[in-house]
Motif scaffolding. Structure first.
Motif, PDB file in Angstrom:
ATOM      1  N   ARG A   8       0.841  -1.200   0.000  1.00  0.00           N
ATOM      2  CA  ARG A   8       0.000   0.000   0.000  1.00  0.00           C
ATOM      3  C   ARG A   8       0.880   1.256   0.000  1.00  0.00           C
ATOM      4  O   ARG A   8       1.657   1.471   0.914  1.00  0.00           O
ATOM      5  N   TYR A  11     -11.197  -0.273  -6.677  1.00  0.00           N
ATOM      6  CA  TYR A  11     -11.354  -1.703  -6.419  1.00  0.00           C
ATOM      7  C   TYR A  11     -12.141  -2.397  -7.526  1.00  0.00           C
ATOM      8  O   TYR A  11     -11.914  -3.583  -7.807  1.00  0.00           O
ATOM      9  N   SER A  39     -13.659  -6.789   0.694  1.00  0.00           N
ATOM     10  CA  SER A  39     -13.284  -6.725   2.109  1.00  0.00           C
ATOM     11  C   SER A  39     -13.729  -7.942   2.910  1.00  0.00           C
ATOM     12  O   SER A  39     -13.193  -8.195   3.997  1.00  0.00           O
ATOM     13  N   ARG A  52      -6.639  -6.162  -3.567  1.00  0.00           N
ATOM     14  CA  ARG A  52      -6.192  -4.904  -2.972  1.00  0.00           C
ATOM     15  C   ARG A  52      -4.848  -4.479  -3.553  1.00  0.00           C
ATOM     16  O   ARG A  52      -4.645  -3.315  -3.919  1.00  0.00           O
ATOM     17  N   THR A  86      -5.218   3.721  -2.756  1.00  0.00           N
ATOM     18  CA  THR A  86      -5.604   3.166  -4.051  1.00  0.00           C
ATOM     19  C   THR A  86      -6.137   4.201  -5.022  1.00  0.00           C
ATOM     20  O   THR A  86      -6.240   3.924  -6.215  1.00  0.00           O
TER      21      THR A  86
END
Length: 519
Positions: free
Chosen positions: A273, A297, A426, A447, A474
């Motif tokens: 990330r 996403y 998620s 992710r 993201t």
């Protein structure tokens, strides 16, 4: 005596639960009839996730156990009958019982048109939903493409399913003369056709039903749809998987690297990330635009996912036909002043477990086209055969619904679709909200793909002469310069929108670090 009679009755009934087949066989029996979890759940009066739990090893009790056992026994009988009929047909024992018109129709089919059955009762075509008299590889469909036209969508309840396709155990019947294939038209098995465009509009039907139930109250309808986003996403996934080429292991055994180290801790997988800010800006005043990446996403659903249970391997080798998790020693990154590190912000040196998108990103930027770093060193891997198109129909269905909602300024559908894909991702891990898929590896990979997509946008901005100032998570990219010449502006998933604008001056207290947004 009445008391003793009651006790005798209790003892007689105790311990007589209807036996159930092993968990692995339960799913095989349902899949063999091409019945989705949602369809079976509706028939039994339970949720699809409950059926998923039974197929993972949990046992129902009471009356619902009796109903479930009845379905499984009937499914086994039906499939055994189909197998016996197929074997007998192969031996030629059923040749005399086959109607002449069925023989004529079979003679006109190509070699690819195997397992074509004439249905005694018309069933909804899996491609257009209209009545079809033929069944191809277990799915009702029209043989003549001219007959395969979608009907106008009817307002049906959001959980309604099409009738389960008939199995090949049905024998051809003279009722309903089979349609003839148009000259030159090749009958293609259902699994080879893209079905998304012709599938029932599950999202539109759910929105219409919610608005009707709440008398047009937008907020109440949106809240209700968001609350049921997970089971609805799984039902949509089932729709888009019909006729798919790949079988997916929904509850695989997980290696230790995917298991949490403590109740509230994390597992060992690093998602890369980014949380990067340019360490120093040139002197002068800079107009900075914070760009918002739409549907991060949603776009990341197009990624290489492992299909089956992960298998362990060692050695510094990457097989592009497989996907999974990899223990690597990342290369030294010497471009921190202008671009974020592809593995994100990691202070600890040494090997780390990364996902398929992160490894592929590192391999690409280290290749001859970019040459930005050395290749990563791979020590060991957990992988399975993989494909990039596994969730493609699912992604397209969500994207199309989102695009239509933007055109119609339909905020209810927009929030509903966003909840569907974000909660789908998620809850793929060990979540109590989604028991139909336990794929923690998928969650990490999707992710990480979103993070990799943001990195490539940062690289594109840098390559086109923009100054990259920040890359966060993201969907947030801060740049200076004429960004509209690089990125199209809008709300579609291929476009970006302005999140904020701010100015960085020559004040020493702010010149070396971009400030927080002031809007």
């Amino acid at each position: 005596m009445a008391d003793f009679d009651a006790i005798d009755a209790l003892l007689a009934a105790a311990g007589q639960e209807t036996p159930l087949p092993p968990a692995a066989e339960r799913r095989a029996l349902r899949d063999g009839l091409h019945v989705s979890r949602a369809q079976l759940a509706q028939a039994l009066g339970v949720s699809a996730s409950t059926v998923g739990g039974w197929e993972a090893g949990r046992d129902p009790g009471g009356e619902v156990r009796e109903k479930y056992a009845y379905f499984l026994q009937g499914a086994r009988t039906k499939l055994n009958t189909a197998t016996a009929a197929t074997a007998a047909a192969a031996d030629g024992h059923l040749a005399d019982d086959k109607p002449a018109e069925a023989e004529s129709a079979d003679a006109e089919q190509s070699d690819d048109a195997t397992d074509v059955v004439v249905l005694a009762v018309a069933q909804p075509c899996v491609l257009c939903g209209q009545p079809a008299r033929h069944q191809v590889e277990g799915f009702p469909q029209h043989l003549d493409p001219a007959e395969c036209t979608p009907a106008a969508p009817a307002p049906v309840p959001p959980q309604a399913e099409k009738p389960a396709p008939r199995t090949t155990s049905q024998q051809p019947s003279a009722a309903g003369k089979p349609g003839r294939t148009a000259p030159g038209v090749k009958v293609v098995p259902v699994g080879r056709r893209l079905q998304t465009a012709d599938a029932p509009d599950r999202i539109g039907a759910a929105v219409a039903a919610a608005l009707g139930e709440h008398a047009g109250d937008v907020e109440a309808a949106t809240a209700a749809l968001v609350k049921r986003a997970i089971p609805d996403a799984m039902a949509l996934l089932d729709d888009t998987r019909k006729g798919g080429r790949y079988d997916v292991v929904a509850h695989p055994w997980l290696p230790d690297i995917l298991r949490k180290q403590s109740a509230r801790g994390a597992d060992q997988v690093w998602e890369a990330r980014p949380k990067w800010s340019r360490p120093e800006l040139p002197a002068g005043v800079h107009e900075i635009t914070a760009l918002d990446i739409n549907g991060a996403y949603l776009s990341a659903l197009k990624t290489h996912l492992p299909l089956g249970q992960l298998e362990h391997s060692t050695g510094d080798h990457h097989d592009r036909r497989r996907a999974g998790l990899h223990l690597i020693t990342p290369p030294v990154w010497e471009h921190e002043a202008v671009l974020p590190n592809p593995i994100g912000n990691r202070d600890e040196p040494g090997p780390l477990w990364v996902t398929e998108p992160t490894l592929r990103l590192l391999l690409r930027v280290s290749g001859p086209k970019y040459g930005l770093c050395d290749p990563p060193q791979i020590h060991e891997s957990w992988t399975s055969g993989g494909t990039e198109s596994l969730l493609e129909k699912f992604r397209i269905a969500l994207k199309d619904a989102r695009d239509r909602a933007l055109t119609d300024d339909d905020q209810v559908t927009l929030e509903y679709v966003k909840a569907m894909y974000s909660k789908f991702v998620s809850t793929l891990g060990e979540s109590n909200y989604n028991r139909e898929l336990y794929r923690t590896d998928w969650m990490h990979i999707i992710r990480a793909q979103a993070f990799a997509n943001l990195w490539w946008k940062a690289h594109r901005a840098y390559d086109e002469g923009l100054m990259v100032v920040r890359a966060m998570g993201t969907d947030e990219l801060h740049v200076t310069g004429d960004w509209r010449a690089v990125f199209p502006e809008g709300r579609a998933v291929t476009e970006v929108k302005v999140k904020d604008t701010y100015t960085v001056g020559t004040d020493p207290s702010t010149a070396n670090k971009p400030p927080k947004s002031t809007s």
